[in-house]
Motif scaffolding. Structure first.
Motif, PDB file in Angstrom:
ATOM      1  N   VAL A  81       0.851  -1.194   0.000  1.00  0.00           N
ATOM      2  CA  VAL A  81       0.000   0.000   0.000  1.00  0.00           C
ATOM      3  C   VAL A  81       0.885   1.242   0.000  1.00  0.00           C
ATOM      4  N   PRO A  82       0.724   2.148  -0.956  1.00  0.00           N
ATOM      5  CA  PRO A  82       1.557   3.348  -1.014  1.00  0.00           C
ATOM      6  C   PRO A  82       1.473   4.164   0.270  1.00  0.00           C
ATOM      7  N   VAL A  83       2.575   4.833   0.585  1.00  0.00           N
ATOM      8  CA  VAL A  83       2.622   5.618   1.818  1.00  0.00           C
ATOM      9  C   VAL A  83       2.054   7.018   1.628  1.00  0.00           C
ATOM     10  N   THR A  84       1.815   7.420   0.394  1.00  0.00           N
ATOM     11  CA  THR A  84       1.280   8.762   0.125  1.00  0.00           C
ATOM     12  C   THR A  84      -0.190   8.693  -0.261  1.00  0.00           C
ATOM     13  N   ARG A  91      10.662  10.749  -3.901  1.00  0.00           N
ATOM     14  CA  ARG A  91       9.466  11.137  -4.649  1.00  0.00           C
ATOM     15  C   ARG A  91       8.462  10.006  -4.807  1.00  0.00           C
ATOM     16  N   ALA A  92       8.892   8.787  -4.485  1.00  0.00           N
ATOM     17  CA  ALA A  92       8.054   7.617  -4.735  1.00  0.00           C
ATOM     18  C   ALA A  92       6.911   7.502  -3.737  1.00  0.00           C
ATOM     19  N   ASP A  93       5.847   6.851  -4.190  1.00  0.00           N
ATOM     20  CA  ASP A  93       4.732   6.509  -3.306  1.00  0.00           C
ATOM     21  C   ASP A  93       5.013   5.209  -2.565  1.00  0.00           C
ATOM     22  N   LEU A  94       5.947   4.423  -3.125  1.00  0.00           N
ATOM     23  CA  LEU A  94       6.260   3.114  -2.561  1.00  0.00           C
ATOM     24  C   LEU A  94       7.681   2.749  -2.966  1.00  0.00           C
ATOM     25  N   ALA A 127      -1.592  10.438  -2.683  1.00  0.00           N
ATOM     26  CA  ALA A 127      -1.690  10.387  -4.144  1.00  0.00           C
ATOM     27  C   ALA A 127      -1.457   8.972  -4.648  1.00  0.00           C
ATOM     28  N   GLY A 128      -0.524   8.273  -4.011  1.00  0.00           N
ATOM     29  CA  GLY A 128      -0.265   6.901  -4.409  1.00  0.00           C
ATOM     30  C   GLY A 128      -1.424   5.972  -4.109  1.00  0.00           C
ATOM     31  N   ARG A 129      -2.039   6.165  -2.954  1.00  0.00           N
ATOM     32  CA  ARG A 129      -3.207   5.329  -2.607  1.00  0.00           C
ATOM     33  C   ARG A 129      -4.362   5.618  -3.568  1.00  0.00           C
ATOM     34  N   ASP A 130      -4.531   6.877  -3.941  1.00  0.00           N
ATOM     35  CA  ASP A 130      -5.553   7.208  -4.941  1.00  0.00           C
ATOM     36  C   ASP A 130      -5.232   6.535  -6.273  1.00  0.00           C
ATOM     37  N   GLY A 131      -3.937   6.521  -6.612  1.00  0.00           N
ATOM     38  CA  GLY A 131      -3.537   5.873  -7.856  1.00  0.00           C
ATOM     39  C   GLY A 131      -3.828   4.391  -7.852  1.00  0.00           C
ATOM     40  N   LEU A 132      -3.546   3.729  -6.735  1.00  0.00           N
ATOM     41  CA  LEU A 132      -3.819   2.301  -6.628  1.00  0.00           C
ATOM     42  C   LEU A 132      -5.318   2.035  -6.715  1.00  0.00           C
ATOM     43  N   ARG A 133      -6.110   2.864  -6.057  1.00  0.00           N
ATOM     44  CA  ARG A 133      -7.568   2.698  -6.150  1.00  0.00           C
ATOM     45  C   ARG A 133      -8.034   2.834  -7.597  1.00  0.00           C
ATOM     46  N   GLY A 134      -7.435   3.772  -8.325  1.00  0.00           N
ATOM     47  CA  GLY A 134      -7.811   3.959  -9.727  1.00  0.00           C
ATOM     48  C   GLY A 134      -7.498   2.741 -10.564  1.00  0.00           C
TER      49      GLY A 134
END
Length: 279
Positions: free
Chosen positions: A8-11, A254-257, A13-20
């Protein structure tokens, strides 16, 4: 989300991206660097081979996401060979930072920039003039030329010694220098992973993307995803490598994960494939 918590992304924006991606996988693209992301970094680039789990993980994903694309500085056909990607339906390889395209077993590309031939001939003289030590070597990539220092006794020092002269040579012949892990690559301007990724996402009408990379050449792709997020694209940025590893530090920040190199990338992709298969 159905994922192991470690993916699961730590940010936000990353969590939103994974949901998308999970909500509409058919509108999502999984985009991947090759060296350091799908294949472990080795002293001799010709010996690089994809992690043994890559083919299986990608084989599952190609039937469940809109597209899988590998974006690499290598020639496209070489990445296909070293990655064992031939015969995987739906996988596209953009080689030479997008200047080449492999799809369905065929490679397409424009003419080679004339400056590449010029620097190919001039580089040995430049290296001799500045006193490049043993272990410094030149890799001819066809559409670009790379100077490696990984085999030298003091690779970082040699890289700094060469940075100026190599940059001057590139500029003289209308090329730019792309720095990487103990390498300086001379290539045509206006060709980078960010442009290649953006063009591919627009071509496919993607609404979500996961991009994984490990090196300075991937910064442009990270920047492209960050920009496209502002335009409504859902995006996940994955750094392949340890957080403290200097070459990937900027990506890690810069990474979400952040995952543990190619093995971690393969595990992430395999888990994503399992989750999508069970939808």
């Amino acid at each position: 989300m159905g994922f192991d918590e470690k993916w699961v992304p730590v940010t936000g924006a990353g969590r939103d991206g994974l949901r998308g991606i999970l909500a509409a996988p058919g509108d999502a693209v999984v985009a991947l660097d090759f060296d350091g992301t799908l294949a472990p970094i080795v002293a001799d680039p010709s010996q690089a081979r994809a992690h043994p789990g890559v083919r299986g993980a990608l084989g599952v994903l190609t039937g469940r996401v809109g597209a899988v694309v590998v974006i690499t500085g290598r020639p496209a056909a070489l990445a296909v060979e070293y990655g064992g990607l031939a015969g995987l339906p739906g996988v596209v390889v953009l080689g030479h930072y997008g200047a080449e395209r492999w799809e369905g077993g065929e490679v397409s590309a424009p003419e080679v920039h004339p400056g590449v031939a010029a620097v190919r001939g001039a580089l040995p003289g430049v290296l001799e003039r500045v006193g490049a030590p043993g272990g410094t070597w030149v890799e001819d990539k066809g559409r670009s030329v790379a100077v490696h220092t990984r085999r030298a006794a003091e690779p970082e020092r040699v890289l700094e010694l060469l940075r100026g002269p190599v940059g001057e040579l590139a500029a003289e012949h209308g090329l730019v220098v792309e720095p990487g892990r103990l390498v300086l690559e001379l290539r045509p301007p206006g060709v980078d992973k960010g442009a290649a990724l953006t063009g591919f996402l627009r071509e496919r009408g993607a609404r979500a993307v996961l991009y994984a990379g490990d090196d300075l050449g991937d910064v442009a792709a990270f920047a492209a995803v960050e920009k496209l997020r502002g335009e409504g694209l859902a995006g996940v940025l994955v750094c392949s490598g340890a957080v403290g590893d200097a070459p990937v530090r900027e990506l890690a920040e810069r990474a979400d994960l952040v995952v543990d190199g190619p093995e971690g990338v393969v595990e992430l992709l395999a888990d994503l494939g399992e989750v999508l298969t069970g939808r």
